[in-house]
Design a protein around this motif. Structure first.
Motif, PDB file in Angstrom:
ATOM      1  N   SER A 133      -1.217 -10.943 -10.925  1.00  0.00           N
ATOM      2  CA  SER A 133       0.261 -11.070 -10.449  1.00  0.00           C
ATOM      3  C   SER A 133       0.426 -12.503  -9.506  1.00  0.00           C
ATOM      4  O   SER A 133      -0.622 -13.080  -9.142  1.00  0.00           O
ATOM      5  CB  SER A 133       0.410  -9.975  -9.231  1.00  0.00           C
ATOM      6  OG  SER A 133       0.171  -8.653  -9.830  1.00  0.00           O
ATOM      7  N   GLU A 134       1.615 -12.858  -9.760  1.00  0.00           N
ATOM      8  CA  GLU A 134       1.861 -13.967  -9.134  1.00  0.00           C
ATOM      9  C   GLU A 134       2.098 -13.987  -7.625  1.00  0.00           C
ATOM     10  O   GLU A 134       2.684 -13.009  -7.020  1.00  0.00           O
ATOM     11  CB  GLU A 134       3.164 -14.466  -9.811  1.00  0.00           C
ATOM     12  CG  GLU A 134       3.288 -14.971 -11.243  1.00  0.00           C
ATOM     13  CD  GLU A 134       4.510 -15.131 -11.722  1.00  0.00           C
ATOM     14  OE1 GLU A 134       5.307 -15.880 -11.202  1.00  0.00           O
ATOM     15  OE2 GLU A 134       4.659 -15.211 -13.061  1.00  0.00           O
ATOM     16  N   ALA A 135       1.833 -15.108  -6.982  1.00  0.00           N
ATOM     17  CA  ALA A 135       1.909 -15.175  -5.568  1.00  0.00           C
ATOM     18  C   ALA A 135       3.314 -15.111  -5.158  1.00  0.00           C
ATOM     19  O   ALA A 135       3.365 -14.750  -3.782  1.00  0.00           O
ATOM     20  CB  ALA A 135       1.205 -16.780  -4.997  1.00  0.00           C
ATOM     21  N   ASN A 136       4.224 -15.242  -5.822  1.00  0.00           N
ATOM     22  CA  ASN A 136       5.732 -15.160  -5.351  1.00  0.00           C
ATOM     23  C   ASN A 136       6.193 -13.818  -5.162  1.00  0.00           C
ATOM     24  O   ASN A 136       7.438 -13.487  -5.216  1.00  0.00           O
ATOM     25  CB  ASN A 136       6.640 -15.995  -6.057  1.00  0.00           C
ATOM     26  CG  ASN A 136       6.848 -15.591  -7.513  1.00  0.00           C
ATOM     27  OD1 ASN A 136       6.042 -14.652  -8.090  1.00  0.00           O
ATOM     28  ND2 ASN A 136       7.331 -16.255  -8.290  1.00  0.00           N
ATOM     29  N   GLY A 137       5.345 -12.679  -5.512  1.00  0.00           N
ATOM     30  CA  GLY A 137       5.751 -11.196  -5.564  1.00  0.00           C
ATOM     31  C   GLY A 137       6.274 -10.698  -6.644  1.00  0.00           C
ATOM     32  O   GLY A 137       6.852  -9.575  -6.686  1.00  0.00           O
ATOM     33  N   THR A 138       6.261 -11.570  -7.817  1.00  0.00           N
ATOM     34  CA  THR A 138       6.668 -10.902  -8.954  1.00  0.00           C
ATOM     35  C   THR A 138       5.685  -9.772  -9.777  1.00  0.00           C
ATOM     36  O   THR A 138       5.204 -10.103 -10.555  1.00  0.00           O
ATOM     37  CB  THR A 138       7.055 -11.938  -9.899  1.00  0.00           C
ATOM     38  OG1 THR A 138       6.022 -12.619 -10.085  1.00  0.00           O
ATOM     39  CG2 THR A 138       8.140 -12.669  -9.237  1.00  0.00           C
ATOM     40  N   CYS A 139       5.446  -8.803  -8.979  1.00  0.00           N
ATOM     41  CA  CYS A 139       4.447  -7.618  -9.581  1.00  0.00           C
ATOM     42  C   CYS A 139       4.703  -6.394  -9.340  1.00  0.00           C
ATOM     43  O   CYS A 139       5.622  -5.929  -8.338  1.00  0.00           O
ATOM     44  CB  CYS A 139       3.064  -8.092  -8.820  1.00  0.00           C
ATOM     45  SG  CYS A 139       2.794  -8.135  -6.987  1.00  0.00           S
ATOM     46  N   VAL A 140       3.997  -5.428  -9.985  1.00  0.00           N
ATOM     47  CA  VAL A 140       4.371  -4.041  -9.983  1.00  0.00           C
ATOM     48  C   VAL A 140       3.013  -3.508  -9.028  1.00  0.00           C
ATOM     49  O   VAL A 140       1.782  -4.125  -9.503  1.00  0.00           O
ATOM     50  CB  VAL A 140       4.404  -3.326 -11.265  1.00  0.00           C
ATOM     51  CG1 VAL A 140       4.368  -1.945 -11.273  1.00  0.00           C
ATOM     52  CG2 VAL A 140       5.788  -3.815 -11.983  1.00  0.00           C
ATOM     53  N   GLU A 141       3.240  -2.335  -8.318  1.00  0.00           N
ATOM     54  CA  GLU A 141       2.177  -1.897  -7.496  1.00  0.00           C
ATOM     55  C   GLU A 141       2.017  -0.586  -8.098  1.00  0.00           C
ATOM     56  O   GLU A 141       2.981   0.200  -8.433  1.00  0.00           O
ATOM     57  CB  GLU A 141       2.129  -2.133  -6.140  1.00  0.00           C
ATOM     58  CG  GLU A 141       2.107  -3.607  -5.822  1.00  0.00           C
ATOM     59  CD  GLU A 141       2.428  -3.674  -4.245  1.00  0.00           C
ATOM     60  OE1 GLU A 141       1.590  -4.444  -3.586  1.00  0.00           O
ATOM     61  OE2 GLU A 141       3.132  -2.901  -3.667  1.00  0.00           O
ATOM     62  N   ALA A 142       0.645   0.095  -8.167  1.00  0.00           N
ATOM     63  CA  ALA A 142       0.511   1.425  -8.471  1.00  0.00           C
ATOM     64  C   ALA A 142      -0.387   2.269  -7.391  1.00  0.00           C
ATOM     65  O   ALA A 142      -1.081   1.683  -6.717  1.00  0.00           O
ATOM     66  CB  ALA A 142      -0.030   1.399  -9.615  1.00  0.00           C
ATOM     67  N   VAL A 143      -0.174   3.400  -7.272  1.00  0.00           N
ATOM     68  CA  VAL A 143      -0.960   4.208  -6.431  1.00  0.00           C
ATOM     69  C   VAL A 143      -1.106   5.588  -7.333  1.00  0.00           C
ATOM     70  O   VAL A 143      -0.319   6.068  -7.776  1.00  0.00           O
ATOM     71  CB  VAL A 143      -0.329   4.444  -5.133  1.00  0.00           C
ATOM     72  CG1 VAL A 143       0.890   5.344  -5.287  1.00  0.00           C
ATOM     73  CG2 VAL A 143      -1.435   5.169  -4.175  1.00  0.00           C
ATOM     74  N   GLY A 144      -2.295   6.070  -7.118  1.00  0.00           N
ATOM     75  CA  GLY A 144      -2.854   7.456  -7.754  1.00  0.00           C
ATOM     76  C   GLY A 144      -2.340   8.499  -6.724  1.00  0.00           C
ATOM     77  O   GLY A 144      -2.133   8.381  -5.757  1.00  0.00           O
ATOM     78  N   LEU A 145      -1.714   9.524  -7.638  1.00  0.00           N
ATOM     79  CA  LEU A 145      -1.482  10.691  -7.024  1.00  0.00           C
ATOM     80  C   LEU A 145      -2.200  11.866  -7.108  1.00  0.00           C
ATOM     81  O   LEU A 145      -3.018  11.761  -8.096  1.00  0.00           O
ATOM     82  CB  LEU A 145       0.099  11.157  -7.758  1.00  0.00           C
ATOM     83  CG  LEU A 145       1.323   9.887  -7.357  1.00  0.00           C
ATOM     84  CD1 LEU A 145       2.494  10.379  -8.149  1.00  0.00           C
ATOM     85  CD2 LEU A 145       1.349   9.559  -5.884  1.00  0.00           C
ATOM     86  N   PRO A 146      -2.028  12.951  -6.459  1.00  0.00           N
ATOM     87  CA  PRO A 146      -2.828  14.056  -6.541  1.00  0.00           C
ATOM     88  C   PRO A 146      -2.640  14.612  -8.189  1.00  0.00           C
ATOM     89  O   PRO A 146      -1.525  14.528  -8.539  1.00  0.00           O
ATOM     90  CB  PRO A 146      -2.269  15.056  -5.604  1.00  0.00           C
ATOM     91  CG  PRO A 146      -1.724  14.333  -4.451  1.00  0.00           C
ATOM     92  CD  PRO A 146      -1.112  13.289  -5.223  1.00  0.00           C
ATOM     93  N   HIS A 147      -3.538  15.103  -8.458  1.00  0.00           N
ATOM     94  CA  HIS A 147      -3.468  15.783 -10.126  1.00  0.00           C
ATOM     95  C   HIS A 147      -3.503  14.835 -10.997  1.00  0.00           C
ATOM     96  O   HIS A 147      -2.914  15.067 -12.178  1.00  0.00           O
ATOM     97  CB  HIS A 147      -2.321  16.738 -10.114  1.00  0.00           C
ATOM     98  CG  HIS A 147      -2.450  17.957  -8.976  1.00  0.00           C
ATOM     99  ND1 HIS A 147      -3.507  18.815  -8.929  1.00  0.00           N
ATOM    100  CD2 HIS A 147      -1.766  18.309  -8.012  1.00  0.00           C
ATOM    101  CE1 HIS A 147      -3.577  19.653  -7.849  1.00  0.00           C
ATOM    102  NE2 HIS A 147      -2.279  19.461  -7.506  1.00  0.00           N
ATOM    103  N   GLY A 148      -3.898  13.345 -10.585  1.00  0.00           N
ATOM    104  CA  GLY A 148      -3.771  12.300 -11.740  1.00  0.00           C
ATOM    105  C   GLY A 148      -2.574  11.718 -11.934  1.00  0.00           C
ATOM    106  O   GLY A 148      -2.646  10.750 -12.718  1.00  0.00           O
ATOM    107  N   GLY A 149      -1.520  11.892 -11.237  1.00  0.00           N
ATOM    108  CA  GLY A 149      -0.193  11.246 -11.520  1.00  0.00           C
ATOM    109  C   GLY A 149      -0.359   9.642 -11.040  1.00  0.00           C
ATOM    110  O   GLY A 149      -1.305   9.373 -10.060  1.00  0.00           O
ATOM    111  N   VAL A 150       0.558   8.975 -11.292  1.00  0.00           N
ATOM    112  CA  VAL A 150       0.695   7.614 -10.934  1.00  0.00           C
ATOM    113  C   VAL A 150       2.043   7.276 -10.656  1.00  0.00           C
ATOM    114  O   VAL A 150       2.888   7.555 -10.955  1.00  0.00           O
ATOM    115  CB  VAL A 150       0.258   6.625 -11.753  1.00  0.00           C
ATOM    116  CG1 VAL A 150       0.310   5.119 -11.472  1.00  0.00           C
ATOM    117  CG2 VAL A 150      -1.115   6.877 -12.484  1.00  0.00           C
ATOM    118  N   ALA A 151       2.230   6.619  -9.463  1.00  0.00           N
ATOM    119  CA  ALA A 151       3.612   6.178  -8.931  1.00  0.00           C
ATOM    120  C   ALA A 151       3.305   4.566  -8.983  1.00  0.00           C
ATOM    121  O   ALA A 151       2.571   3.944  -8.672  1.00  0.00           O
ATOM    122  CB  ALA A 151       3.661   6.264  -7.446  1.00  0.00           C
ATOM    123  N   LEU A 152       4.538   4.009  -9.490  1.00  0.00           N
ATOM    124  CA  LEU A 152       4.673   2.528  -9.411  1.00  0.00           C
ATOM    125  C   LEU A 152       5.996   2.031  -8.662  1.00  0.00           C
ATOM    126  O   LEU A 152       6.877   2.911  -8.581  1.00  0.00           O
ATOM    127  CB  LEU A 152       4.975   2.204 -11.111  1.00  0.00           C
ATOM    128  CG  LEU A 152       3.989   2.680 -12.047  1.00  0.00           C
ATOM    129  CD1 LEU A 152       4.392   1.964 -13.523  1.00  0.00           C
ATOM    130  CD2 LEU A 152       2.614   1.768 -11.562  1.00  0.00           C
TER     131      LEU A 152
END
Length: 79
Positions: free
Chosen positions: A23-42
């Motif tokens: 990811s670029e230092a200027n903040g042009t990125c996508v972040e992810a987090v795992g959710l219960p039961h294996g889902g993912v949030a972006l």
């Protein structure tokens, strides 16, 4: 148990959000987090309280497989 839905505020989703090392230092990125039961949030890193996209484990597996196989490379070259 929390009901996670598309468009909900990403600030309401607990956990440690991660982003690519490329990811670029200027903040042009996508972040992810795992959710219960294996889902993912972006979320968009420049708007951490903005809307989140919620995906099931199967949806993320399909997307990641396609990305690894170059199926979305043309999208990065669309400029």
């Amino acid at each position: 148990m929390q009901n996670y839905t598309n468009g909900m505020s990403a600030a309401l989703i607990p956990g440690t959000w991660v982003k690519s090392r490329r990811s670029e230092a200027n903040g042009t990125c996508v972040e992810a987090v795992g959710l219960p039961h294996g889902g993912v949030a972006l979320r968009n890193s420049t708007d951490p309280g903005g809307p989140a996209l919620i995906f099931t484990r199967a949806e993320m597996e399909s997307f990641l497989d396609g990305a690894k196989n170059g199926e979305f490379d043309a999208l990065a070259d669309a400029n």
